[in-house]
Design a protein around this motif. Structure first.
Motif, short mmCIF file in Angstrom:
data_model
loop_
_atom_site.label_atom_id
_atom_site.label_comp_id
_atom_site.label_asym_id
_atom_site.label_seq_id
_atom_site.Cartn_x
_atom_site.Cartn_y
_atom_site.Cartn_z
N SER A 295 -12.17 32.97 3.53
CA SER A 295 -12.25 32.12 2.30
C SER A 295 -12.76 30.70 2.62
O SER A 295 -13.21 30.10 1.76
CB SER A 295 -10.65 32.20 1.68
N ASN A 296 -12.54 30.01 3.99
CA ASN A 296 -12.83 28.82 4.10
C ASN A 296 -14.31 28.81 4.22
O ASN A 296 -15.10 27.49 4.18
CB ASN A 296 -12.05 28.60 5.37
N THR A 297 -15.16 29.85 4.86
CA THR A 297 -16.40 29.85 5.28
C THR A 297 -17.26 30.72 4.42
O THR A 297 -18.63 30.69 4.71
CB THR A 297 -16.63 30.02 6.63
N ALA A 298 -16.69 31.48 3.57
CA ALA A 298 -17.57 32.46 2.56
C ALA A 298 -18.68 31.78 1.95
O ALA A 298 -19.79 32.41 1.66
CB ALA A 298 -16.57 33.40 1.93
N ASN A 299 -18.38 30.83 1.37
CA ASN A 299 -19.44 29.87 0.76
C ASN A 299 -20.63 29.43 1.40
O ASN A 299 -21.55 28.95 0.93
CB ASN A 299 -18.71 28.73 -0.10
N LEU A 300 -20.53 29.29 2.61
CA LEU A 300 -21.47 28.64 3.62
C LEU A 300 -22.62 29.96 3.86
O LEU A 300 -23.48 29.35 4.16
CB LEU A 300 -20.72 28.32 4.90
N THR A 301 -22.20 31.10 3.80
CA THR A 301 -23.41 31.95 4.22
C THR A 301 -23.37 32.93 2.96
O THR A 301 -22.85 32.63 1.89
CB THR A 301 -22.77 33.07 5.36
N SER A 302 -24.25 33.93 3.15
CA SER A 302 -24.60 34.78 2.06
C SER A 302 -24.49 36.42 2.30
O SER A 302 -24.50 36.46 3.48
CB SER A 302 -26.05 34.78 1.50
N PRO A 303 -24.42 37.02 1.50
CA PRO A 303 -24.02 38.46 1.93
C PRO A 303 -25.16 39.11 2.61
O PRO A 303 -24.96 39.74 3.51
CB PRO A 303 -23.75 39.20 0.55
N ARG A 304 -26.41 38.77 2.10
CA ARG A 304 -27.65 39.33 2.84
C ARG A 304 -27.86 38.82 4.36
O ARG A 304 -27.95 39.50 5.21
CB ARG A 304 -29.05 38.86 2.15
#
Length: 339
Positions: free
Chosen positions: A273-282
């Motif tokens: 939850s702390n780093t999910a917004n830093l990368t993308s699913p692709r």
């Protein structure tokens, strides 16, 4: 006393020379040889000068320094010439033996000096002994030998560094950090800085570890930079500096696009939850696929792949059930412990 003074002055030159090299005991043998050589020479020269001294004394200004009578003067000359003739006669008769003995003595002294100079000093022998123990994973014995070596020579950063490695092998991280810091003051090399950063990381001193990794990067060869960047990214994660950690691991991938461990690290950021917004699913899917392709398929990597695919499926709605099951089954077969 004059003969002793001259002999000591010639002998002490060897002690000073050895002292300048930091190994004063190595100069004792040649100093003894030089002392006796010059002492014998001075005595022989005194015997040769007695006739001249007797003649010169006849011309002394002070009457007390002159011979008391012609008889005393004649006795002095007679004594000198008798002694000199005996010495010369014996020297002529045994000249070959004297020559061979002198050359043998000189050769023995030179050989002893050379062998003594070639032999490692005691602190160096203890250092080599400590390295042997270190390579054999005998860390306590290595620490003992290296500490004894440092008692003899404090100005030896390579010995301090080796002892730090031994402390690190014994999981004595605080002592290892102290030794690595001392070695870094004199020789801030890449190896020293990396070991200092790694031991700080193990000791959970994450902020100093990050700073030491930065210093290690300045001295690191290009082939080692990606690995150091990944370790620094891990330290930053522990500091909860998530954005900087993401940028650092991305730098590691830029340096080596086939670096499976870095790909693995960045892919797993998708399910935190702390780093999910830093990368993308692709990007997470691409990273985990490249990690699976380029790295060793351990159960840790297989479990991470299953979790990455599950997280991406939840976020995007895409169907990754087959991949999730395949990697979960593979992780279980390779030894993963069920949660």
């Amino acid at each position: 006393w004059g003969n002793l003074a001259v002999s000591l002055m010639t002998a002490i030159a060897f002690i000073y020379g050895a002292l300048a090299a930091g190994r004063w005991m190595e100069g004792i043998i040649p100093a003894i040889f030089a002392f006796f050589f010059h002492f014998g020479r001075e005595i022989l020269k005194d015997l040769e000068d007695r006739a001249g001294d007797a003649i010169v004394s006849c011309l002394a200004v002070d009457r007390r320094d002159r011979p008391k009578s012609p008889g005393d003067f004649a006795d002095e000359l007679r004594t000198h010439f008798t002694t000199t003739r005996r010495v010369r006669r014996a020297a002529v008769q045994h000249r070959r033996r004297l020559l061979c003995g002198g050359l043998g003595f000189a050769a023995a002294g030179i050989l002893w000096t050379v062998l003594d100079a070639l032999r490692p000093s005691k602190d160096e022998r203890l250092f080599q002994q400590g390295l042997a123990h270190l390579k054999a994973h005998e860390y306590d014995a290595a620490i003992t030998s290296l500490s004894e070596s440092l008692l003899l020579n404090l100005n030896a950063p390579h010995v301090v560094f080796a002892r730090g490695l031994a402390y690190l092998g014994r999981d004595m991280h605080g002592y290892a950090i102290t030794d690595f810091l001392e070695a870094a003051k004199q020789q801030p090399t890449f190896a020293v800085m990396e070991c200092l950063a790694y031991s700080s990381l193990l000791d959970k001193q994450f902020e100093p570890a990050t700073a030491f990794y930065e210093r290690a990067l300045l001295a690191a060869p290009e082939s080692e930079q990606a690995r150091l960047l990944l370790n620094q990214a891990y330290s930053l994660l522990k500091e909860r500096k998530y954005k900087r950690s993401y940028r650092t691991v991305s730098r590691a991938i830029d340096r080596d696009t086939e670096f499976a461990a870095a790909r693995h690290c960045r892919a797993t950021m998708i399910y935190s939850s702390n780093t999910a917004n830093l990368t993308s699913p692709r990007q997470a899917v691409e990273d985990i696929e490249r990690a699976l392709k380029g790295g060793e398929a351990t159960w840790v990597l297989e479990a991470a792949a299953a979790r990455v695919y599950a997280t991406v499926a939840t976020m995007t709605g895409e169907d990754y059930r087959d991949r999730i099951l395949t990697h979960a089954r593979s992780a279980a077969m390779k030894g993963a412990r069920p949660n």
